[in-house]
Design an enzyme around this catalytic site. Sequence first.
Site, PDB file in Angstrom:
ATOM      1  N   CYS A   1      11.538   7.886  -4.676  1.00 45.11           N
ATOM      2  CA  CYS A   1      12.206   7.178  -5.767  1.00 45.11           C
ATOM      3  C   CYS A   1      11.711   7.694  -7.113  1.00 45.11           C
ATOM      4  O   CYS A   1      10.538   8.014  -7.274  1.00 45.11           O
ATOM      5  CB  CYS A   1      11.876   5.686  -5.691  1.00 45.11           C
TER       6      CYS A   1
ATOM      7  N   LYS B   1       9.995  -1.301   6.816  1.00 45.60           N
ATOM      8  CA  LYS B   1      10.147   0.139   6.547  1.00 45.60           C
ATOM      9  C   LYS B   1       8.785   0.770   6.237  1.00 45.60           C
ATOM     10  O   LYS B   1       8.411   1.785   6.823  1.00 45.60           O
ATOM     11  CB  LYS B   1      11.083   0.343   5.349  1.00 45.60           C
ATOM     12  N   ASN B   2       8.050   0.147   5.313  1.00 50.05           N
ATOM     13  CA  ASN B   2       6.819   0.786   4.858  1.00 50.05           C
ATOM     14  C   ASN B   2       5.723   0.774   5.926  1.00 50.05           C
ATOM     15  O   ASN B   2       4.846   1.628   5.914  1.00 50.05           O
ATOM     16  CB  ASN B   2       6.319   0.133   3.565  1.00 50.05           C
TER      17      ASN B   2
ATOM     18  N   ARG C   1      18.399   3.805   2.538  1.00 51.98           N
ATOM     19  CA  ARG C   1      17.007   4.178   2.790  1.00 51.98           C
ATOM     20  C   ARG C   1      16.187   2.970   3.223  1.00 51.98           C
ATOM     21  O   ARG C   1      15.221   3.123   3.977  1.00 51.98           O
ATOM     22  CB  ARG C   1      16.372   4.748   1.513  1.00 51.98           C
TER      23      ARG C   1
ATOM     24  N   ARG D   1       8.801  10.204  -0.431  1.00 51.22           N
ATOM     25  CA  ARG D   1       7.385  10.344  -0.746  1.00 51.22           C
ATOM     26  C   ARG D   1       6.479  10.044   0.460  1.00 51.22           C
ATOM     27  O   ARG D   1       5.442  10.677   0.637  1.00 51.22           O
ATOM     28  CB  ARG D   1       7.044   9.401  -1.900  1.00 51.22           C
TER      29      ARG D   1
ATOM     30  N   ASP E   1       7.670  -4.066  -5.351  1.00 49.56           N
ATOM     31  CA  ASP E   1       8.937  -3.817  -4.644  1.00 49.56           C
ATOM     32  C   ASP E   1       9.882  -5.023  -4.683  1.00 49.56           C
ATOM     33  O   ASP E   1      11.006  -4.943  -4.179  1.00 49.56           O
ATOM     34  CB  ASP E   1       8.669  -3.417  -3.189  1.00 49.56           C
TER      35      ASP E   1
ATOM     36  N   ARG F   1       3.721   9.214  -9.773  1.00 52.01           N
ATOM     37  CA  ARG F   1       3.276   9.095  -8.386  1.00 52.01           C
ATOM     38  C   ARG F   1       2.502  10.316  -7.877  1.00 52.01           C
ATOM     39  O   ARG F   1       2.932  11.001  -6.948  1.00 52.01           O
ATOM     40  CB  ARG F   1       4.463   8.782  -7.468  1.00 52.01           C
ATOM     41  N   PRO F   2       1.357  10.584  -8.465  1.00 60.13           N
ATOM     42  CA  PRO F   2       0.557  11.720  -8.012  1.00 60.13           C
ATOM     43  C   PRO F   2      -0.123  11.440  -6.668  1.00 60.13           C
ATOM     44  O   PRO F   2       0.026  10.364  -6.104  1.00 60.13           O
ATOM     45  CB  PRO F   2      -0.493  11.864  -9.114  1.00 60.13           C
TER      46      PRO F   2
HETATM   47  C1  UD1 Z   1       3.758   2.214  -1.294  1.00 63.34           C
HETATM   48  C2  UD1 Z   1       5.128   1.773  -0.839  1.00 63.34           C
HETATM   49  C3  UD1 Z   1       6.016   1.471  -2.051  1.00 63.34           C
HETATM   50  C4  UD1 Z   1       5.328   0.463  -2.969  1.00 63.34           C
HETATM   51  C5  UD1 Z   1       3.923   0.923  -3.325  1.00 63.34           C
HETATM   52  C6  UD1 Z   1       3.141  -0.092  -4.135  1.00 63.34           C
HETATM   53  C7  UD1 Z   1       5.362   2.975   1.247  1.00 63.34           C
HETATM   54  C8  UD1 Z   1       6.078   4.002   2.016  1.00 63.34           C
HETATM   55  N1  UD1 Z   1       5.716   2.814  -0.031  1.00 63.34           N
HETATM   56  O1  UD1 Z   1       3.949   3.427  -2.020  1.00 63.34           O
HETATM   57  O2  UD1 Z   1       7.261   0.940  -1.575  1.00 63.34           O
HETATM   58  O3  UD1 Z   1       6.088   0.328  -4.154  1.00 63.34           O
HETATM   59  O4  UD1 Z   1       3.176   1.191  -2.125  1.00 63.34           O
HETATM   60  O5  UD1 Z   1       3.071  -1.302  -3.456  1.00 63.34           O
HETATM   61  O6  UD1 Z   1       4.527   2.270   1.765  1.00 63.34           O
HETATM   62  N2  UD1 Z   1      -1.199   6.638  -7.430  1.00 63.34           N
HETATM   63  C9  UD1 Z   1      -1.992   7.565  -8.057  1.00 63.34           C
HETATM   64  N3  UD1 Z   1      -2.601   8.516  -7.283  1.00 63.34           N
HETATM   65  C10 UD1 Z   1      -2.448   8.558  -5.933  1.00 63.34           C
HETATM   66  C11 UD1 Z   1      -1.653   7.592  -5.302  1.00 63.34           C
HETATM   67  C12 UD1 Z   1      -1.026   6.641  -6.092  1.00 63.34           C
HETATM   68  O7  UD1 Z   1      -2.138   7.550  -9.279  1.00 63.34           O
HETATM   69  O8  UD1 Z   1      -3.040   9.440  -5.287  1.00 63.34           O
HETATM   70  C13 UD1 Z   1      -0.508   5.620  -8.267  1.00 63.34           C
HETATM   71  C14 UD1 Z   1       1.000   5.757  -8.152  1.00 63.34           C
HETATM   72  O9  UD1 Z   1       1.494   6.716  -9.042  1.00 63.34           O
HETATM   73  C15 UD1 Z   1       1.461   4.361  -8.493  1.00 63.34           C
HETATM   74  C16 UD1 Z   1       0.359   3.482  -7.914  1.00 63.34           C
HETATM   75  O10 UD1 Z   1      -0.778   4.337  -7.763  1.00 63.34           O
HETATM   76  O11 UD1 Z   1       1.539   4.185  -9.872  1.00 63.34           O
HETATM   77  C17 UD1 Z   1       0.723   2.840  -6.596  1.00 63.34           C
HETATM   78  O12 UD1 Z   1       0.894   3.830  -5.623  1.00 63.34           O
HETATM   79  P1  UD1 Z   1       0.585   3.602  -4.071  1.00 63.34           P
HETATM   80  O13 UD1 Z   1      -0.084   2.297  -3.861  1.00 63.34           O
HETATM   81  O14 UD1 Z   1      -0.087   4.821  -3.558  1.00 63.34           O
HETATM   82  O15 UD1 Z   1       2.045   3.530  -3.507  1.00 63.34           O
HETATM   83  P2  UD1 Z   1       2.728   4.372  -2.370  1.00 63.34           P
HETATM   84  O16 UD1 Z   1       1.810   4.435  -1.188  1.00 63.34           O
HETATM   85  O17 UD1 Z   1       3.283   5.617  -2.915  1.00 63.34           O
END
Ligand code: UD1
Length: 421
Positions: free
Chosen positions: A118, A22-23, A400, A94, A308, A123-124
């Site tokens: 989720c 999926k991701n 999902r 997201r 995950d 998640r900024p």
């Molecule tokens: C992706 C995965 C999700 C997985 C996560 C971590 C997809 C579609 N989703 O989510 O299933 O749980 O990786 O392995 O691929 N963060 C910030 N600022 C940012 C971006 C992220 O602070 O600009 C923080 C987030 O709030 C979170 C952490 O970094 O606490 C991890 O986020 P990130 O690695 O970006 O995950 P996603 O890409 O959202």
Amino acid sequence: MDSIVVTGGGPLQGEIPIAGAKNACLALMPATLLSEEPLTLTNAPRLSDIKTMTTLLQSLGAEATSLQDGQVLAMSSHDLTSSRADYDIVRKMRASNLVLGPLIARMGHAEVSLPGGCAIGARPMDLHIFGLEKLGAEIELSEGYLHAKAPGGLKGAQIDLDFASVGATENIVMAATLAKGTTVLTNAAREPEIVDLVRCLRAMGAEIDGEGTSRIEIQGVDRLGGATHQVVADRIELGTYMLAPAIAGGEVECLGGRMELVESFVGKLNEAGIEVEETKRGLKVTHTNGRPKAIDVTTEPFPGFPTDLQAQMMAMLCTAEGSSQLNETIFENRFMHAPELTRMGAEIEVQGGMATVTGVDKLRGAPVMATDLRASISLILAGLAAEGETVVSRVYHLDRGYEHVVRKLRGVGAQIERVKA
Ligand code: UD1
């Protein structure tokens, strides 16, 4: 709303085919926006998140058609008509934010609503914005939307991420493929889904090195072409189904599973006394001798233990012998499954990002619900070995991220059915 009813029973036996990730697919689909030529993805998973991304791409003027029962996605972004990712679509998922980098690169501007997804933390998007601004984009937030433009086009840059964010790495790499000059991204995420995205971008003509390491170098090109790309296996679905026999006992072979996708996870299974064997067709898990042993787990970016799979691992540890500690370092609010597992008789104490699970002999079935995708499947896994019936509601979370969950678990002998509302 539909629910899933699981009746705990005997050992599981058989095979489960693992779908495309999926991701990975959610990052590969927006890559179509970078090119005027067709992009075809094979081995795509049949999931509602993929439908949401399809709708989003279509709203931008891309063609996106699902073929062969959803396993092939044929896309073309020859004539994009919009650069606005609307709140109504983005709030559902997201990963919609992954259109931001490609849209700026291709169209020179984008308006993307801040995402939903989720409910597992704040998640900024600051890291996405930081990276894209380094490439020359100007980004402002107003009325819930990021308004981005790059009047002079994007230019290669040195970008050092404070945290190895998966989504930020994907957005920056995609945008940099069409930037002028060289981009060097350090502290990049190393997840297999990023490796898969880079392989696809390379097939489209991008010049990228270093995927799978924390330093990715991208040499911008003038244009990208078309490609056909097979989506990598879903390591989270793989890990989830590997836990089914670990929890309920038995022997299950996960077809298409590969060790390098789940090494740290398998290390933890072994520590808990669960056997994993590489076969010609995938990974086979065998567990016949009583309760697993308690273990401590800390979630980390890849190659560490994936966040995950934390909820699913907790489901197993609920009946392990001894006391386990789960340390969640990626998301600040990712223990929503704990109170639901407690309703099934688990002994769990949560303090901040740490959960202590004291194994009990057996869980008991109960009506439960979950507020995110991985939490929902953890309740189903727990139900596989619980006494009596577990009824999991809010099944739309599962849709999902898990295709044919009832069919796959029934195939190995689980007593599980979906009950229509
Ligand atoms: C992706 C995965 C999700 C997985 C996560 C971590 C997809 C579609 N989703 O989510 O299933 O749980 O990786 O392995 O691929 N963060 C910030 N600022 C940012 C971006 C992220 O602070 O600009 C923080 C987030 O709030 C979170 C952490 O970094 O606490 C991890 O986020 P990130 O690695 O970006 O995950 P996603 O890409 O959202």
